[in-house]
Design a protein around this motif. Structure first.
Motif, PDB file in Angstrom:
ATOM      1  N   THR A  77       0.830  -1.205   0.000  1.00  0.00           N
ATOM      2  CA  THR A  77       0.000   0.000   0.000  1.00  0.00           C
ATOM      3  C   THR A  77       0.864   1.255   0.000  1.00  0.00           C
ATOM      4  O   THR A  77       0.591   2.216  -0.729  1.00  0.00           O
ATOM      5  CB  THR A  77      -0.943   0.004   1.220  1.00  0.00           C
ATOM      6  N   GLY A  78       1.900   1.261   0.801  1.00  0.00           N
ATOM      7  CA  GLY A  78       2.805   2.408   0.835  1.00  0.00           C
ATOM      8  C   GLY A  78       3.511   2.640  -0.486  1.00  0.00           C
ATOM      9  O   GLY A  78       3.609   3.772  -0.964  1.00  0.00           O
ATOM     10  N   VAL A  79       3.995   1.557  -1.094  1.00  0.00           N
ATOM     11  CA  VAL A  79       4.677   1.672  -2.391  1.00  0.00           C
ATOM     12  C   VAL A  79       3.719   2.173  -3.458  1.00  0.00           C
ATOM     13  O   VAL A  79       4.067   3.048  -4.262  1.00  0.00           O
ATOM     14  CB  VAL A  79       5.321   0.322  -2.789  1.00  0.00           C
ATOM     15  N   LEU A  80       2.507   1.666  -3.480  1.00  0.00           N
ATOM     16  CA  LEU A  80       1.524   2.111  -4.470  1.00  0.00           C
ATOM     17  C   LEU A  80       1.150   3.579  -4.271  1.00  0.00           C
ATOM     18  O   LEU A  80       0.979   4.313  -5.253  1.00  0.00           O
ATOM     19  CB  LEU A  80       0.275   1.229  -4.423  1.00  0.00           C
ATOM     20  N   CYS A  81       1.051   4.007  -3.030  1.00  0.00           N
ATOM     21  CA  CYS A  81       0.782   5.423  -2.766  1.00  0.00           C
ATOM     22  C   CYS A  81       1.933   6.305  -3.250  1.00  0.00           C
ATOM     23  O   CYS A  81       1.706   7.351  -3.860  1.00  0.00           O
ATOM     24  CB  CYS A  81       0.539   5.655  -1.277  1.00  0.00           C
ATOM     25  N   LEU A  82       3.157   5.890  -2.995  1.00  0.00           N
ATOM     26  CA  LEU A  82       4.314   6.662  -3.463  1.00  0.00           C
ATOM     27  C   LEU A  82       4.373   6.715  -4.986  1.00  0.00           C
ATOM     28  O   LEU A  82       4.672   7.767  -5.566  1.00  0.00           O
ATOM     29  CB  LEU A  82       5.603   6.083  -2.895  1.00  0.00           C
ATOM     30  N   LEU A  83       4.090   5.597  -5.646  1.00  0.00           N
ATOM     31  CA  LEU A  83       4.068   5.584  -7.110  1.00  0.00           C
ATOM     32  C   LEU A  83       2.965   6.489  -7.648  1.00  0.00           C
ATOM     33  O   LEU A  83       3.157   7.196  -8.648  1.00  0.00           O
ATOM     34  CB  LEU A  83       3.881   4.160  -7.637  1.00  0.00           C
ATOM     35  N   ARG A 115       2.345  21.555 -16.981  1.00  0.00           N
ATOM     36  CA  ARG A 115       2.874  22.900 -16.772  1.00  0.00           C
ATOM     37  C   ARG A 115       3.896  23.264 -17.847  1.00  0.00           C
ATOM     38  O   ARG A 115       3.934  24.399 -18.319  1.00  0.00           O
ATOM     39  CB  ARG A 115       3.510  22.985 -15.383  1.00  0.00           C
ATOM     40  N   PHE A 116       4.719  22.305 -18.262  1.00  0.00           N
ATOM     41  CA  PHE A 116       5.688  22.549 -19.317  1.00  0.00           C
ATOM     42  C   PHE A 116       4.992  22.940 -20.609  1.00  0.00           C
ATOM     43  O   PHE A 116       5.391  23.893 -21.283  1.00  0.00           O
ATOM     44  CB  PHE A 116       6.546  21.297 -19.545  1.00  0.00           C
ATOM     45  N   HIS A 117       3.910  22.230 -20.958  1.00  0.00           N
ATOM     46  CA  HIS A 117       3.192  22.535 -22.189  1.00  0.00           C
ATOM     47  C   HIS A 117       2.479  23.882 -22.107  1.00  0.00           C
ATOM     48  O   HIS A 117       2.428  24.620 -23.094  1.00  0.00           O
ATOM     49  CB  HIS A 117       2.210  21.418 -22.528  1.00  0.00           C
ATOM     50  N   VAL A 118       1.952  24.217 -20.933  1.00  0.00           N
ATOM     51  CA  VAL A 118       1.311  25.521 -20.767  1.00  0.00           C
ATOM     52  C   VAL A 118       2.341  26.636 -20.940  1.00  0.00           C
ATOM     53  O   VAL A 118       2.091  27.624 -21.645  1.00  0.00           O
ATOM     54  CB  VAL A 118       0.624  25.611 -19.386  1.00  0.00           C
ATOM     55  N   LEU A 119       3.502  26.491 -20.316  1.00  0.00           N
ATOM     56  CA  LEU A 119       4.551  27.506 -20.456  1.00  0.00           C
ATOM     57  C   LEU A 119       5.057  27.600 -21.884  1.00  0.00           C
ATOM     58  O   LEU A 119       5.372  28.685 -22.375  1.00  0.00           O
ATOM     59  CB  LEU A 119       5.694  27.213 -19.494  1.00  0.00           C
ATOM     60  N   GLN A 120       5.131  26.471 -22.576  1.00  0.00           N
ATOM     61  CA  GLN A 120       5.575  26.468 -23.966  1.00  0.00           C
ATOM     62  C   GLN A 120       4.574  27.225 -24.844  1.00  0.00           C
ATOM     63  O   GLN A 120       4.973  28.013 -25.704  1.00  0.00           O
ATOM     64  CB  GLN A 120       5.731  25.028 -24.441  1.00  0.00           C
ATOM     65  N   ARG A 121       3.271  27.015 -24.614  1.00  0.00           N
ATOM     66  CA  ARG A 121       2.259  27.751 -25.381  1.00  0.00           C
ATOM     67  C   ARG A 121       2.321  29.240 -25.071  1.00  0.00           C
ATOM     68  O   ARG A 121       2.161  30.075 -25.964  1.00  0.00           O
ATOM     69  CB  ARG A 121       0.866  27.206 -25.079  1.00  0.00           C
ATOM     70  N   TYR A 161       3.633   9.638 -10.147  1.00  0.00           N
ATOM     71  CA  TYR A 161       3.009   9.788 -11.460  1.00  0.00           C
ATOM     72  C   TYR A 161       2.151  11.047 -11.524  1.00  0.00           C
ATOM     73  O   TYR A 161       2.089  11.712 -12.561  1.00  0.00           O
ATOM     74  CB  TYR A 161       2.183   8.556 -11.826  1.00  0.00           C
ATOM     75  N   LEU A 162       1.516  11.408 -10.442  1.00  0.00           N
ATOM     76  CA  LEU A 162       0.755  12.658 -10.400  1.00  0.00           C
ATOM     77  C   LEU A 162       1.689  13.854 -10.579  1.00  0.00           C
ATOM     78  O   LEU A 162       1.390  14.778 -11.339  1.00  0.00           O
ATOM     79  CB  LEU A 162       0.003  12.768  -9.080  1.00  0.00           C
ATOM     80  N   TYR A 163       2.834  13.823  -9.917  1.00  0.00           N
ATOM     81  CA  TYR A 163       3.822  14.894 -10.062  1.00  0.00           C
ATOM     82  C   TYR A 163       4.322  14.993 -11.502  1.00  0.00           C
ATOM     83  O   TYR A 163       4.423  16.089 -12.060  1.00  0.00           O
ATOM     84  CB  TYR A 163       4.999  14.655  -9.105  1.00  0.00           C
ATOM     85  N   ILE A 164       4.605  13.856 -12.121  1.00  0.00           N
ATOM     86  CA  ILE A 164       5.074  13.852 -13.509  1.00  0.00           C
ATOM     87  C   ILE A 164       4.010  14.432 -14.440  1.00  0.00           C
ATOM     88  O   ILE A 164       4.308  15.231 -15.326  1.00  0.00           O
ATOM     89  CB  ILE A 164       5.463  12.417 -13.942  1.00  0.00           C
TER      90      ILE A 164
END
Length: 62
Positions: A14-20, A33-39, A24-27
């Motif tokens: 459960t801990g590992v799945l929460c960290l993953l 955000r990168f695409h918004v700044l690029q636009r 993935y949410l951060y990525i």
């Protein structure tokens, strides 16, 4: 309360799945955000190029 190895494994998985999930949410947020700044950058330079052309047209007319 952890009474056996299966309880420990359940908590660890459960801990590992929460960290993953957080990773993935951060990525996903970082890519968005990168695409918004690029636009925004493309929009800025497009406006800059258009305004530069307008200035050149006004100089020719004067």
């Amino acid at each position: 309360m952890i009474e056996s190895i299966s309880d420990f494994l359940s908590i660890a998985v459960t801990g590992v799945l929460c960290l993953l999930g957080i990773y993935y949410l951060y990525i996903a947020i970082a890519q968005h955000r990168f695409h918004v700044l690029q636009r925004m950058e493309e929009s800025y330079y497009r406006f800059y190029d258009e305004s530069d052309e307008d200035d050149q047209d006004n100089e020719v007319l004067q």
